[in-house]
Structure formats: structure tokens, C-alpha cells
Design a protein around this motif. Structure first.
Motif, short mmCIF file in Angstrom:
data_model
loop_
_atom_site.label_atom_id
_atom_site.label_comp_id
_atom_site.label_asym_id
_atom_site.label_seq_id
_atom_site.Cartn_x
_atom_site.Cartn_y
_atom_site.Cartn_z
N ALA A 25 0.83 -1.21 0.00
CA ALA A 25 0.00 0.00 0.00
C ALA A 25 0.86 1.26 0.00
CB ALA A 25 -0.89 0.01 1.24
N PRO A 26 0.31 2.35 -0.52
CA PRO A 26 1.03 3.61 -0.42
C PRO A 26 1.16 4.03 1.04
CG PRO A 26 -1.14 3.91 -1.46
CD PRO A 26 -0.98 2.47 -1.20
N MET A 27 2.39 4.25 1.47
CA MET A 27 2.61 4.69 2.85
C MET A 27 3.80 5.63 2.89
SD MET A 27 2.00 1.24 5.10
CE MET A 27 3.01 0.24 4.04
N MET A 102 4.14 5.35 -8.63
CA MET A 102 4.21 6.53 -7.76
C MET A 102 2.79 6.96 -7.43
SD MET A 102 7.09 7.86 -6.77
CE MET A 102 6.69 9.52 -6.28
N GLN A 103 2.57 7.29 -6.16
CA GLN A 103 1.26 7.85 -5.81
C GLN A 103 1.37 9.37 -5.88
OE1 GLN A 103 -0.54 7.95 -1.80
NE2 GLN A 103 -2.22 6.77 -2.67
N LEU A 104 0.61 9.96 -6.78
CA LEU A 104 0.66 11.40 -6.98
C LEU A 104 -0.49 12.04 -6.23
CD1 LEU A 104 1.50 11.42 -10.80
CD2 LEU A 104 3.06 11.39 -8.85
N ILE A 216 -6.43 4.62 -8.93
CA ILE A 216 -6.88 5.68 -8.00
C ILE A 216 -7.38 5.03 -6.72
CG2 ILE A 216 -9.23 5.78 -9.01
CD1 ILE A 216 -9.06 8.88 -8.46
N ARG A 217 -7.12 5.68 -5.61
CA ARG A 217 -7.62 5.16 -4.33
C ARG A 217 -9.04 5.64 -4.11
NH1 ARG A 217 -4.19 3.66 0.82
NH2 ARG A 217 -4.94 1.58 0.35
N LEU A 218 -9.88 4.73 -3.71
CA LEU A 218 -11.30 5.04 -3.55
C LEU A 218 -11.83 4.44 -2.25
CD1 LEU A 218 -14.15 5.88 -4.56
CD2 LEU A 218 -14.23 3.72 -5.82
N GLY A 303 -6.96 -2.25 3.58
CA GLY A 303 -7.50 -1.99 4.92
C GLY A 303 -7.71 -3.29 5.68
N ARG A 304 -6.78 -3.64 6.58
CA ARG A 304 -6.88 -4.86 7.40
C ARG A 304 -6.97 -6.12 6.52
NH1 ARG A 304 -5.87 -6.17 11.78
NH2 ARG A 304 -7.73 -6.65 12.99
N MET A 305 -6.11 -6.18 5.50
CA MET A 305 -6.14 -7.33 4.60
C MET A 305 -4.97 -8.29 4.85
SD MET A 305 -8.85 -7.18 2.81
CE MET A 305 -8.52 -8.38 1.53
N ILE A 325 -1.59 -4.23 0.84
CA ILE A 325 -1.16 -4.50 2.21
C ILE A 325 -0.32 -3.33 2.72
CG2 ILE A 325 0.29 -6.04 3.61
CD1 ILE A 325 -1.96 -7.65 2.62
N GLY A 326 -0.77 -2.73 3.80
CA GLY A 326 -0.04 -1.59 4.35
C GLY A 326 0.91 -2.01 5.45
N ARG A 327 0.41 -1.96 6.67
CA ARG A 327 1.30 -2.11 7.83
C ARG A 327 2.01 -3.45 7.90
NH1 ARG A 327 -3.44 -0.30 11.59
NH2 ARG A 327 -4.50 -1.35 9.87
N GLN A 328 1.38 -4.50 7.35
CA GLN A 328 2.06 -5.79 7.38
C GLN A 328 3.34 -5.76 6.53
OE1 GLN A 328 1.25 -9.01 9.14
NE2 GLN A 328 3.40 -8.84 8.56
C1 LIG Z 1 2.65 5.37 8.04
C2 LIG Z 1 1.54 5.33 7.06
C3 LIG Z 1 1.52 6.25 6.01
C4 LIG Z 1 0.49 6.20 5.07
N1 LIG Z 1 0.53 7.05 4.00
C5 LIG Z 1 -0.39 6.91 3.01
C6 LIG Z 1 -0.25 7.64 1.80
O1 LIG Z 1 0.70 8.40 1.61
N2 LIG Z 1 -1.20 7.46 0.85
C7 LIG Z 1 -2.26 6.61 1.02
O2 LIG Z 1 -3.09 6.48 0.12
N3 LIG Z 1 -2.40 5.90 2.15
C8 LIG Z 1 -1.48 6.01 3.13
N4 LIG Z 1 -1.56 5.22 4.25
C9 LIG Z 1 -2.68 4.26 4.37
C10 LIG Z 1 -2.28 2.88 3.88
O3 LIG Z 1 -2.05 2.90 2.49
C11 LIG Z 1 -3.37 1.85 4.20
O4 LIG Z 1 -4.54 2.24 3.56
C12 LIG Z 1 -3.62 1.71 5.68
O5 LIG Z 1 -2.40 1.49 6.35
C13 LIG Z 1 -4.58 0.56 5.99
O6 LIG Z 1 -4.12 -0.63 5.43
P1 LIG Z 1 -3.41 -1.77 6.33
O7 LIG Z 1 -4.45 -2.26 7.29
O8 LIG Z 1 -3.00 -2.82 5.35
O9 LIG Z 1 -2.27 -1.14 7.02
C14 LIG Z 1 -0.55 5.25 5.21
C15 LIG Z 1 -0.52 4.35 6.27
C16 LIG Z 1 0.52 4.37 7.18
C17 LIG Z 1 0.56 3.35 8.27
#
Ligand SMILES: Cc1cc2nc3c(=O)[nH]c(=O)nc-3n(C[C@H](O)[C@H](O)[C@H](O)COP(=O)(O)O)c2cc1C
Ligand code: SF4
Length: 652
Positions: A25-27, A102-104, A216-218, A303-305, A325-328
Motif C-alpha cells: 500500500a502507499p505509505m 508513484m502515488q501522486l 486511483i484510491r477510492l 485496509g486490514r487485509m 497491504i499496508g502495515r504488514q
Molecule cells: C505510516 C503510514 C503512512 C500512510 N501514508 C499513506 C499515503 O501516503 N497514501 C495513502 O493512500 N495511504 C497512506 N496510508 C494508508 C495505507 O495505504 C493503508 O490504507 C492503511 O495502512 C490501511 O491498510 P493496512 O491495514 O494494510 O495497514 C498510510 C498508512 C501508514 C501506516
């Protein structure tokens, strides 16, 4: 060996083939970008590590592109370095068969007091109002994002993602009727409210070619009942409904987007945007499935996947096409590779605590991780064998002890771990007892499994004395003896209805219908949530002016707990001290000095933890190097236990 044929199957996004269905995921990291949105060395290593860790697609964090309206220096007016770094980084990412988008970012609008579609209250600060964008300003932003996409293409990125029709960021507020009162072509009908998103994809395709993928994120549901007010159960909604999200998905497909990266929430409902563990895993899947029925472009689900079995089933059942997948991906950069190899038991579980990552980002400007101490230090030498193998004895098989044993063994030391009870895990066991803390339990299972895989000499039910340690010939002794719950010396503390929070979590006594939790810190509040969800009548008694005042609780976790307590009618009594526990319940002294008795069948004491006295004093003159780590050193949390253990072992 487990197999995940669907998760590991390639996916086509427009013209680009992604090698598997596990997307990072974008983070934003806080440490990974320079002032123009390009990548620092730390950022490059962070992403390359996750490409090496098997993710098919990596999304960058949101990168602002606007040069004029919100007035920033971005990759649009500083492309050279971005292109040079990007080319090198993408070559390395591609070497692992991974790709990067890249996420713009069109910017975050009212979430940071920037310009918005209409005049709106600033998030969390409603007395301050934003300014509305002019049509010229919208066009300027569109031109910038198209130029930025071109720069990204030149830098070797395989596509771009548009940030975002989620979290109440600028584009989201254009799309929502609730936040868009414009009367021109960018307001009114749904098509008009999506015109900005349409202009963007058309401009990018015109600039970069129709085969350059744009996602696009929705957010499929906003979960808000007003500005700054989340809708806890989602029943009240003034933001986006799923029905509208389906219509939006159809339009976005028509406009030319190549995939929809779905999730939920606005920052007004921050716990659905950044869900703590109290939000059920996979809560977005059924919504995403509805979108998938309506469009033919891929539906990515976030989101929590972070559950490979759940993900595999959702893809197999045709509900979604890929997981985001974000935090994982923060807590275990090799998550995807482990799934490809069929080894989910080797995944270091993200515990959805938000402590290091998003809370670190919000409060310290940098992401870290409660369970992965290497985050942010990806440029450091990888964990290597120590030149000098030492005999290391670890006392205590909780999280700190096991993390120390794990790293010490990987570094080539001879490790023996002593645990006096018959189970490993220490306080992870009660902490993982709630259904909504299953990941803490998984983390414990992970550590236990690593003890076996690494063939660490673990001596269970073995209490060691200082004498034995002194005579052991150890070069290093690590004391990780943990903490025990505090049971204050109150009248009635031994009453049959009184129980410590730990014992309550371990189900050591039957808990009645009327429960009083003494202590409204995070642990007490989570215990209260567990009982409230079971339908018990719960009262929290807290001596301070409010609950969750100590321990730096992430705001999204806090917000969800407060809303949950309102939803479940949990009684919260603050500035209130316990005087006595008796046959009726708990006698408390209120702030005005009056006394009150709260009826209770069970009184759960959750007033904190005290370090278990270790043998540090007796070992002072011992020849071995002695370290005290974790709660035994100073009561902290999973994050402090793991980081201390890691720190000490890295220096051996
Ligand atoms: C530190 C951090 C930074 C994040 N930055 C972005 C971001 O720049 N753009 C975005 O679309 N989501 C951002 N997110 C949200 C994540 O992409 C994701 O939607 C969110 O962590 C929930 O997914 P997860 O349960 O897999 O972590 C961010 C999340 C975290 C933890
Ligand atoms: S800090 Fe907590 S929520 Fe964030 S990635 Fe690490 S374990 Fe997961």
C-alpha cells in the motif's frame, strides 16, 4: 506447505503485468523523501527491501505534485534528481520482478487547511475555514499532475496512483456531495463532482500515452455522521455510501482508470481509515465485491487485509483481484515472499497497534514499527554473524527474551533461554486473549516457531538463580523477566470478586454481568471493550481526569474506543478513586469528595504493571556482560521490549 495459487497469480493492470496479487500500500515514511518528493537513500533501501521481499507492486507514499496553488517545490519543478534516483531504484526493484507506481497526491485539502472545493471547516478545527479553489486553480493542478506522471514514466515507474478519493483528501471532498457545494461544472451532479478525477486521468493519458497505467484510491464508505464525527457502526452516513461508490467505480472505469485501489474512511472517521485491531480484518472485502460486480477493471482491496488465507479465499471467490497491504509490509518486508513459499507461520505479524507506524509518522514525522526494529534503518548493514560467537543466556521467555534469543541465534551466538513457567510468551498471552487482539497471539506463535526453527535451546519450567548464572560460564546474560500487574493495597483487594486484568484475560475466574474495571489506561479500556462487546454492563473507574491519558495511545485507537464506549453505553467515571471493594461492588470517592457505591459482580484491577525484580543486583560483579531489557528493565509495551532486545543483541 500451504499454497496460495490465487495470491501468487499474476495480474494485469492496463498494459502492465504484476507478478502476484500482493501489493504494498502507499505509505509515506517520513524518512524516505527529500524536500521535493524524491527519494533519499533510506527511502530507496526501504522500497528495494520490500521488492526483494516479494511484493508484486509497490506503491510510493503520496507525493505532492502541485507547484502553484498550494505553492510547493515538487518533482514537477525539480525532476532531474527524482528521475536519476528513480531510474536506479526502479532497476533494482525490477530486478526482483517487482514494479513500482508513484502515488501522486492532489493534496489533502481540509485535512491540513489547504484549499478545497467549497469553503469547509478544517479537520479538527471547525472554527477555521478553508478557501475554495477557482476553476483556474483546478486546471493548474491537473496540468501539474500530468507533468508529474510524465516525470514518473521517465524515471522508470510502471504507473501512477492518484491520491485520493479517500480519507477526505482534496479529491474526496470534490466527489462527496457533503463537502462540495460548488455550482459550476465541478459541483452538483456526481459526474460534475468527479470531473476533477476525470480531467486528471485524461490529462495523464494524453501526456504519457493511453497504455501508461493509472490507478486511483477510492474509499467505498466514509463512515461519518458529520464533520469530525465518525459513524461507529456505519449506520448513519453523510459521506459516501457503498451505493454511491459503485456508481463512482463505473464512472472511473469509463474515464480510463486502469484499476481501483479500494479502502474506507475519512480522517473524521480515522479508525476506519487507519484501522486499529478493533476493526475486523477484511472489513472492506464485501464492499469491494460489490464494486467488482459493477466494473471490469481490477479491484484492489485494502485496509486490514493482512491475512493470506482470507485474501486467497476472497480472490478465489472472485470478490477482489488483489490485496493492498499496508502495515504488514512494514512489520515484515518479506511477507509476500513467505506467502509465495507457503510459509505464513514465518510472517512477523503486524499487530495493528498503530504505535510506531502511523502514530510515529503523525507525532515524530517518521515511521517506525512496534514489532520490526529495523524499519527506518534499511541502510544499515543487514543482520550479520558476529565475529566472536558468545555464550548467551537469556532469562525470561516473554517477547523481549524471545526477540533477544532470535537475533542472538541469527548472529551466530550460542543461546540458551530459560523460562520458569510452562509457556512462552509472558504478557503476550493475556494481551493476545481478546478476539480483537488475535495478531498479538499470532506474534507469539511466530516467536515460538522461530525458537524451534532456529533450534534455540529453550529450557521450560526452569527457574535460574544468580549463583547458577554466575557459574554458567556465560559471556552475556540477558535478564528479560517481564512485569506483573499491580494489585494496590486496598480494602477488599482480596475479595472473591476482585481479579487482576491479566487473570481476567486468562479466564482464571468467571466474570459476572456487572463488571467494574479499575484503571482506564489502554489495557483497562481494551478489557472493558471486550466485556462490552460480550454484552456485559461495564463501568471504568479512572483516577485521572480522563481515560487513556497515559502511555501515548495512538489517536485512532483512542477515538475508536471512545466511540465504542458510547455505542455500548459503557459507564466511564473519571477523577474517581477506589476506596474499597465489598460484597456490593466498588466504593469510590468522586472528585467532589462524595462517596458512591458501584454495583459489581466482578472487579477487574488494571492499574498498571510493576517490573519483576530481576537478579541484576546479585549479578553486579559477575564476569559476564549483564543486560536488563523489556518490562523487567522499565515497564513499557511490545515496541519497547522488542527494540531494547534488538539493540542489545546488535551490539554483541
Ligand atoms: C505510516 C503510514 C503512512 C500512510 N501514508 C499513506 C499515503 O501516503 N497514501 C495513502 O493512500 N495511504 C497512506 N496510508 C494508508 C495505507 O495505504 C493503508 O490504507 C492503511 O495502512 C490501511 O491498510 P493496512 O491495514 O494494510 O495497514 C498510510 C498508512 C501508514 C501506516
Ligand atoms: S507499528 Fe504496529 S500497526 Fe504499525 S506496522 Fe508495526 S505492528 Fe503494525
Amino acid at each position: 506447505m500451504k499454497q496460495y495459487p490465487n495470491l501468487t497469480n499474476p495480474l494485469q493492470i492496463g498494459s502492465v503485468t504484476i507478478k502476484n496479487r500482493m501489493f504494498m500500500a502507499p505509505m509515506d515514511t517520513g524518512f524516505g523523501n527529500n524536500e521535493y518528493g524524491g527519494f533519499t537513500e533510506a527511502g530507496v533501501e526501504y522500497f528495494v527491501k520490500r521488492a526483494a521481499g516479494g511484493f508484486g507492486l509497490l506503491y510510493s507514499g503520496g507525493t505532492s505534485v502541485d507547484t502553484k496553488v498550494d505553492g510547493a517545490d515538487t518533482i514537477v519543478n525539480h525532476p532531474e534528481e527524482f528521475i536519476a534516483t528513480g531510474k536506479k531504484m526502479n532497476e533494482r526493484i525490477n530486478a526482483y520482478g517487482s514494479k513500482m507506481f508513484m502515488q501522486l497526491s492532489m493534496n489533502v485539502g481540509r485535512n491540513a487547511g489547504l484549499k478545497t472545493p467549497s469553503v469547509l471547516p478544517v479537520l479538527g478545527n471547525p472554527s477555521i475555514k478553508t478557501q475554495a479553489l477557482t476553476v483556474e486553480e483546478i486546471h493548474s493542478k491537473v496540468q501539474d499532475v500530468a507533468k508529474a506522471a510524465k516525470v514518473c514514466k521517465e524515471a522508470g515507474y510502471a504507473g501512477v496512483d492518484i491520491h485520493a478519493l479517500h480519507w477526505g483528501h482534496l479529491l474526496d471532498t470534490f466527489a462527496l456531495e457533503f463537502t462540495n457545494q460548488r455550482e459550476d461544472e465541478y459541483g452538483g451532479s456526481l459526474e460534475n463532482r468527479l470531473r476533477f478525477a476525470k480531467d486528471i486521468v485524461e490529462a495523464i493519458k494524453a501526456e504519457c500515452g493511453t497504455d501508461f497505467p493509472v490507478t486511483i484510491r477510492l474509499a467505498m464508505k466514509s463512515y461519518i455522521k458529520d464533520f469530525d464525527k465518525a459513524s461507529f457502526d456505519g449506520s448513519q452516513e453523510v459521506g459516501r455510501t457503498l451505493e454511491e461508490a459503485i456508481e463512482i467505480a463505473k464512472l472511473l472505469e469509463k474515464y480510463g482508470y486502469d484499476a481501483l485501489s479500494t479502502d474506507a474512511g475519512m480522517l473524521d472517521a480515522i479508525y476506519y481509515a487507519m484501522p486499529p485491531s478493533y476493526v475486523e480484518k477484511g472489513f472492506t472485502i464485501e464492499m469491494a465485491a460489490k464494486l467488482k460486480e459493477a466494473v471490469s477493471i481490477p479491484i484492489l482491496c485494502g485496509g486490514r487485509m493482512a491475512d493470506p488465507d482470507m485474501d486467497e479465499a476472497a480472490i478465489a471467490e472472485g470478490k477482489i483481484d488483489a490485496v493492498v497491504i499496508g502495515r504488514q509490509a512494514i512489520s515484515d518486508p518479506n511477507f509476500a515472499e513467505k506467502i509465495v513459499k507457503g510459509e505464513p507461520e514465518n510472517v512477523r505479524s503486524c499487530i495493528a497497534c498503530n504505535q510506531g507506524c502511523i502514530w510515529g509518522y503523525f507525532t515524530k514525522g517518521q515511521v517506525s514499527c512496534a514489532v520490526n526494529p529495523e524499519v527506518g534503518y534499511e541502510t544499515n548493514e543487514p543482520l550479520t554473524k558476529s565475529a566472536d560467537s558468545k555464550k548467551v543466556i537469556i532469562v525470561g521467555g516473554g517477547v523481549a527474551g524471545m526477540e533477544a534469543a532470535y537475533n542472538a541465534k541469527l548472529r551466530g551466538h550460542e543461546v540458551t533461554l530459560y523460562e520458569k513457567s510452562d509457556v512462552l510468551g509472558g504478557n503476550l498471552i493475556p494481551a493476545g486473549a481478546h478476539d480483537f487482539k488475535a495478531e498479538v497471539n499470532e506474534l507469539n506463535e511466530y516467536y515460538k516457531h522461530q525458537m524451534e526453527v532456529l533450534q534455540i535451546d529453550v529450557r521450560m519450567q526452569t527457574e535460574v538463580s544468580a549463583e547458577l548464572l554466575k557459574e554458567s560460564g556465560a559471556d552475556v546474560i540477558i535478564l528479560a523477566t517481564g512485569s506483573k500487574p499491580i494489585m494496590p493495597n486496598l480494602p477488599g483487594i482480596d475479595h472473591v470478586k476482585t481479579i487482576s486484568g491479566v487473570d481476567a484475560l486468562l479466564n482464571k475466574k468467571k466474570v459476572g454481568q456487572k463488571v467494574v474495571i479499575v484503571g482506564g489506561g489502554l489495557v483497562g479500556c481494551e478489557i472493558a471493550l471486550g466485556y462490552a462487546e460480550e454484552g456485559k454492563n461495564v463501568t471504568i473507574v479512572e483516577a485521572l481526569e480522563n481515560i487513556m491519558q497515559t502511555g501515548d495511545v495512538p489517536s485512532m485507537n483512542k477515538a475508536m474506543l471512545f466511540d465504542a464506549f458510547e455505542y455500548y453505553h459503557t459507564n466511564i467515571m473519571t477523577s474517581c478513586r477506589v476506596k474499597e471493594i465489598n460484597d456490593i461492588g466498588v466504593v469510590v470517592t468522586l472528585a467532589d469528595g462524595t462517596e458512591k457505591t458501584i454495583e459489581a459482580d466482578t472487579v477487574v484491577m488494571s492499574v498498571g504493571y510493576r517490573s519483576v525484580k530481576s537478579m541484576a543486583e546479585e549479578l553486579k560483579n559477575c564476569e559476564a556482560q549483564v543486560f536488563e531489557i523489556g518490562d523487567g528493565n522499565a515497564v513499557g509495551n511490545i515496541m519497547t521490549c522488542i527494540s531494547e532486545a534488538y539493540e542489545v543483541i546488535m551490539k554483541l
